[in-house]
Design a protein around this motif. Sequence first.
Motif: not given
Length: 271
Positions: A2-11, A178-186
């Motif tokens: 999603n957009n957030t991950m595209q903004q910041y590729r390495i978590v 958990p769905q409110a976050f990316c990546p989705v926590p456990k």
Amino acid sequence: MNNTMQQYRIVRKRFGQNFLIDQYVIDRIVSFIQPLHNQAMVEIGPGLGSLTKSIIKYIDRLTVIEIDRDLVRQLSEHPFISHKLNIYQQDVMTINFSKLSHELGQILRIFGNLPYNISTHLILHLFTYINVIRDLHFMLQKEVVNRLSAVPNGKEYGRLTIITQYYCKVVRLLEVPPQAFCPVPKVNSTLVRLVPRTNILHPVKNINMLSYITYVAFNQRRKTVRNSLGHLFKPQQLVEIGIDPKQRAENISIENYCKLTNLFYTKSLKT
Ligand code: SAM
């Protein structure tokens, strides 16, 4: 992705990075925090700025503390918010909050979607600066909030409960999936407010002793306190405080842990 991950590729997992992506949740958090002009607002771990951007609409200046230098670079280059940010690229555990409060000219309102791996250490660390804190709003793992807000006689009641409630009123504010976050926590998350007490209910003479006694008691939480605290107090001393020696650590109220601490302090002066 999603957009957030595209903004910041390495978590960076080691920095506990789970970015908030649900705008409804973000708006609710902001409405609970209620930031106001000329308050000394401090965000721990702004990340990509999900909360930062929403909070900063209400204030002129926001102090942020972020360990990840790539994220700091993005924040400092952000076209709309960077001019309002006072950025510390630093491990929050090394921040001197007394100095920060002095520099900002008032006591601090601290908030953040905390990296879960350091959250309990950080909260205990912040209590050493309790006098310069007006309030704390933190997104935490639900289990941690359960421990902060626990009452005696349950398995969640422990050392963290006692030290936290000694200093603060604890208010659960919002359950977050958990769905409110990316990546989705456990894990599930909960927003909590901690408000330092203006008057400590049962003051202790030495906070390190409260920490020590609760450590000893809960380290052997299945044992009766007659056994776990037997090398520190005689059964008769427990009874005089109002503690049944057959009880376990989780059955003892915060008030009684404070009384034990003050008895221990008095005993330590005599030896
Ligand atoms: N606030 C953002 C959000 O809600 O989307 C990010 C939250 S993320 C759970 C935690 C943030 O804290 C990350 O940006 C991470 O890099 C930062 N962080 C982790 N450890 C830190 C530390 N010791 N000191 C300061 N920041 C830290």
